[in-house]
Design a protein around this motif. Sequence first.
Motif, PDB file in Angstrom:
ATOM      1  N   UNK A 172     -50.907 -43.917 -30.497  1.00 23.91           N
ATOM      2  CA  UNK A 172     -51.486 -44.999 -29.677  1.00 23.91           C
ATOM      3  C   UNK A 172     -51.618 -44.546 -28.232  1.00 23.91           C
ATOM      4  N   UNK A 180     -53.991 -41.009 -28.101  1.00 26.17           N
ATOM      5  CA  UNK A 180     -55.356 -41.028 -28.644  1.00 26.17           C
ATOM      6  C   UNK A 180     -56.062 -42.349 -28.399  1.00 26.17           C
ATOM      7  N   UNK A 181     -55.456 -43.438 -28.855  1.00 25.88           N
ATOM      8  CA  UNK A 181     -56.179 -44.708 -28.876  1.00 25.88           C
ATOM      9  C   UNK A 181     -56.296 -45.359 -27.500  1.00 25.88           C
ATOM     10  N   UNK A 182     -55.206 -45.377 -26.731  1.00 25.71           N
ATOM     11  CA  UNK A 182     -55.263 -46.027 -25.413  1.00 25.71           C
ATOM     12  C   UNK A 182     -56.279 -45.337 -24.498  1.00 25.71           C
ATOM     13  N   UNK A 183     -56.295 -43.997 -24.423  1.00 26.18           N
ATOM     14  CA  UNK A 183     -57.323 -43.357 -23.584  1.00 26.18           C
ATOM     15  C   UNK A 183     -58.745 -43.645 -24.082  1.00 26.18           C
ATOM     16  N   UNK A 211     -48.850 -50.999 -25.476  1.00 29.30           N
ATOM     17  CA  UNK A 211     -49.034 -49.648 -24.925  1.00 29.30           C
ATOM     18  C   UNK A 211     -50.443 -49.487 -24.364  1.00 29.30           C
ATOM     19  N   UNK A 212     -51.412 -50.094 -25.015  1.00 30.28           N
ATOM     20  CA  UNK A 212     -52.800 -50.027 -24.534  1.00 30.28           C
ATOM     21  C   UNK A 212     -52.918 -50.792 -23.213  1.00 30.28           C
ATOM     22  N   UNK A 226     -51.577 -48.728 -20.456  1.00 24.28           N
ATOM     23  CA  UNK A 226     -52.458 -47.601 -20.110  1.00 24.28           C
ATOM     24  C   UNK A 226     -53.633 -48.081 -19.250  1.00 24.28           C
ATOM     25  N   UNK A 227     -54.254 -49.179 -19.660  1.00 21.31           N
ATOM     26  CA  UNK A 227     -55.384 -49.716 -18.882  1.00 21.31           C
ATOM     27  C   UNK A 227     -54.925 -50.072 -17.470  1.00 21.31           C
ATOM     28  N   UNK A 242     -52.940 -39.675 -42.232  1.00 24.77           N
ATOM     29  CA  UNK A 242     -53.058 -38.935 -40.978  1.00 24.77           C
ATOM     30  C   UNK A 242     -51.632 -38.637 -40.530  1.00 24.77           C
TER      31      UNK A 242
END
Lengths: 166, 124
Positions: free
Chosen positions: A141, A144-147, B3-4, B7-8, B122
């Motif tokens: 996350x 990879x995903x957040x960026x 977490x996203x 990051x933003x 994955x």
Amino acid sequence: MTTSHRTFVSYIDRTREFYRAQGYERPYQWAHFEEVPFARLQKPLADSRLSLITTASPWHEAGHDPGSLRGSKKVWSGASSELPDRLYTDDLAWDKQATHTDDVASFLPLSHLRECAIAGRIGGLAGRFHGVPTDYSQRRTTDLDAPEILRRCREDAADLALLVPL
Amino acid sequence: MSLVARHLEAHGIPTVIAGSARDIVEECGVPRFLFSDFPLGNPLGRPWGVEMQRRSLGFALDLFETATLPRTTVQNPARWSDDASWKERYARVDPEQADRLRRAGERRRAEQQRARSEGRARSD
């Protein structure tokens, strides 16, 4: 009124006990940080373009391999102009006894946000909304995903992001 | 999702999370959080409850303007229902189901092992 325990559900406690009962000895290590970033608005909300972000998947991913840890899930985007009739949520941990996800607006408020844009509460809605996989691996996350979500928000010239996890 | 948001935010995009897993979001630590004490699945409100969903969204948007510090949590005043029994039921381990849960775990691990060996998962 009084209480002897938290009145909201502790999902960390509940999940740990649930998986322990399934024979998983090492509890999941949830993300925990002391420091929290904080960005101030660069312009008034009424002038800001907002990106909406969900944890749901496109409906056509239904039937993805149930044995895989993540399947083929990756960051995806959909048009904000129309509320999808359905999104795929069966793989997410939500309360399947207490409720359902047949009303997409109950977790993806595109139509409500469009009303807010028309009313002038927000400057506008970005042309796309974005989906991010819920991943067991925090590293995937974060790395990879957040960026990728950031890249797409910038591409859409979004000023703000509203994240609505199921 | 937390977490996203982090990051933003670290890259200059202010965020609000609207969700219902209060402990998970707050342990991670996010800038602005509208907590709705609802079952997981409908963070804006009950399915087809248009007014409830609109109000929840309004509270989430308000947070962009009102929060002055990170870790700002606001609780949505809306009640899911007079019946709060869903809180007790969710993922509750019933001792009578211990064998069933243990067997389910064994099946899941075997299936994941198969997925790994066939290269379907994955991996890290």
